[in-house]
Write an enzyme that holds these catalytic residues in place. Structure first.
Site, PDB file in Angstrom:
ATOM      1  N   LYS A  54       0.837  -1.204   0.000  1.00 33.94           N
ATOM      2  CA  LYS A  54       0.000   0.000   0.000  1.00 33.94           C
ATOM      3  C   LYS A  54       0.872   1.255   0.000  1.00 33.94           C
ATOM      4  O   LYS A  54       0.635   2.196  -0.757  1.00 33.94           O
ATOM      5  CB  LYS A  54      -0.923  -0.013   1.235  1.00 33.94           C
ATOM      6  CG  LYS A  54      -2.032  -1.045   1.102  1.00 33.94           C
ATOM      7  CD  LYS A  54      -2.712  -1.358   2.416  1.00 33.94           C
ATOM      8  CE  LYS A  54      -3.610  -2.591   2.237  1.00 33.94           C
ATOM      9  NZ  LYS A  54      -4.162  -3.113   3.469  1.00 33.94           N
ATOM     10  N   GLN A  98      -4.069  -1.719   9.699  1.00 34.15           N
ATOM     11  CA  GLN A  98      -3.912  -3.063   9.136  1.00 34.15           C
ATOM     12  C   GLN A  98      -4.402  -4.112  10.144  1.00 34.15           C
ATOM     13  O   GLN A  98      -4.000  -4.096  11.304  1.00 34.15           O
ATOM     14  CB  GLN A  98      -2.433  -3.301   8.775  1.00 34.15           C
ATOM     15  CG  GLN A  98      -2.188  -4.596   8.040  1.00 34.15           C
ATOM     16  CD  GLN A  98      -2.880  -4.654   6.681  1.00 34.15           C
ATOM     17  OE1 GLN A  98      -2.788  -3.732   5.882  1.00 34.15           O
ATOM     18  NE2 GLN A  98      -3.587  -5.735   6.421  1.00 34.15           N
ATOM     19  N   ASP A 121     -11.025   2.613   3.667  1.00 30.11           N
ATOM     20  CA  ASP A 121     -11.306   1.180   3.524  1.00 30.11           C
ATOM     21  C   ASP A 121     -12.811   0.950   3.295  1.00 30.11           C
ATOM     22  O   ASP A 121     -13.217  -0.086   2.782  1.00 30.11           O
ATOM     23  CB  ASP A 121     -10.887   0.458   4.814  1.00 30.11           C
ATOM     24  CG  ASP A 121      -9.899  -0.654   4.552  1.00 30.11           C
ATOM     25  OD1 ASP A 121      -9.601  -0.919   3.381  1.00 30.11           O
ATOM     26  OD2 ASP A 121      -9.439  -1.264   5.543  1.00 30.11           O
TER      27      ASP A 121
END
Ligand code: NAD
Length: 303
Positions: A54, A98, A121
């Site tokens: 990412k 995460q 997200d």
């Protein structure tokens, strides 16, 4: 005739090129640089690899990107304070924690602490609700389902009025992609059926699908005879079925299979995604797209 292979790698690269232009425009017009922070707690090797991917993409796109590593024993309160710091930071437009988090931390509490307007997200309950309402309410689509929609649209399949069958009803893939496909609007307007482990006749539903989206996590669940000739098949499944030695690196790597019997299905479908190289490469790119959208909103463009 063999199906068109929908390359997630190519489509993701195309979207990243578009995003580079958007980033340059945001900088020129508003002096705004999209900011993304990825928070990693502990040193889980798989999580390190996801976060590195990412950050690498964010860096390539010219984002202001921060990798915030925290020790495994960070307290829940300290993690919540950290999120609050980034919630208030005007240079940060996207926050990603995460997963998984260590057992002493309540994952739900942490994810719900992220400002929904920085939840790139797309899993915060506020953003799930916005997707249910649809239209202008929608801010961030969850990344894998958003990537699936891009794959379908960019490979030229008409979604309006199409019979879309989704196999699987998880919160991260099945339910959101079903919701996305039934929105009123471009790239949607479909008639959607969701099937799952309690469905009586899986095959009969799949056979009706103009667009079949499979996210069950069961290797080769969908048989070629379940596929409508000429249909678009999106295989989300990623199943490790063994190991092999990589020709490139000489190291052991996992053998991955999707939820669809690809070799046989490609002789019937009109278009199909491979595993790997289909849905997988889209997810990080859609995270970047959400971050650019968030930065654009912060710059006063759109809602
Ligand atoms: P999940 O286990 O949370 O959900 C699977 C769903 O499939 C469940 O709703 C279940 O009812 C249904 N299902 C399972 N077996 C079935 C069967 N035999 N018949 C009918 N329905 C069945 O999984 P998930 O998180 O939605 O992920 C699904 C797959 O997609 C996994 O292989 C996962 O690794 C993969 N995935 C890939 C990406 C990506 O490529 N970026 C992202 C997310 C998930």
């Amino acid at each position: 005739m063999s199906a068109k292979i929908i390359s997630g790698k190519e489509i993701a690269a195309q979207i990243r090129d578009e995003l580079k232009k958007d980033v340059a425009e945001l900088k020129d017009k508003h002096g705004v640089v999209p900011g993304l922070v990825t928070i990693l707690v502990g040193q889980n090797p798989a999580s390190i690899s996801y976060v590195t991917g990412k950050q690498k993409t964010a860096h390539e796109l010219g984002f202001h990107s921060i990798q915030d590593d925290q020790p495994e024993d960070i307290s829940e309160d300290a993690l919540l304070d950290l999120i609050e710091k980034y919630n208030k930071d005007p240079k940060i437009h996207g926050i990603l924690v995460q997963l998984p988090l260590p057992k002493h931390i309540d994952e739900k509490k942490v994810l719900n602490a992220i400002d929904p307007d920085k939840d790139v997200d797309g899993f915060h309950p506020v953003n799930v609700g916005r997707l249910m309402i649809g239209g202008d309410e929608v801010k961030f689509l969850p990344c894998t389902p958003a990537g699936i929609q891009e794959l379908i649209v960019r490979s030229g399949y008409e979604t309006s009025g199409a019979e879309v069958v989704v196999v699987g009803r998880s919160n991260i893939v099945g339910k959101p992609i079903a919701n996305i496909m039934l929105q009123k609007g471009a790239g949607a307007n479909a008639t959607v059926t969701v099937v799952h482990t309690r469905t009586k006749d899986l095959e009969a539903h799949c056979k009706r699908a103009d667009i079949l989206i499979v996210a069950a996590g069961v290797p080769q669940l969908v048989k070629p005879e379940w596929i409508k000739p000429g249909s678009c098949v999106i295989d989300v499944g990623v199943n490790r079925v063994g190991e092999k030695i990589s020709e490139k690196t000489g190291k052991k790597i996992a053998i991955l299979k999707g939820d669809v019997d690809f070799d046989a299905a490609k002789e019937i479908a009109g278009a199909i995604t491979p595993v790997p190289g289909g849905v997988g490469p889209m997810t990080i790119t859609m995270l970047m797209k959400n971050t650019v959208k968030s930065a654009r909103i912060a710059a006063g463009e759109g809602s």
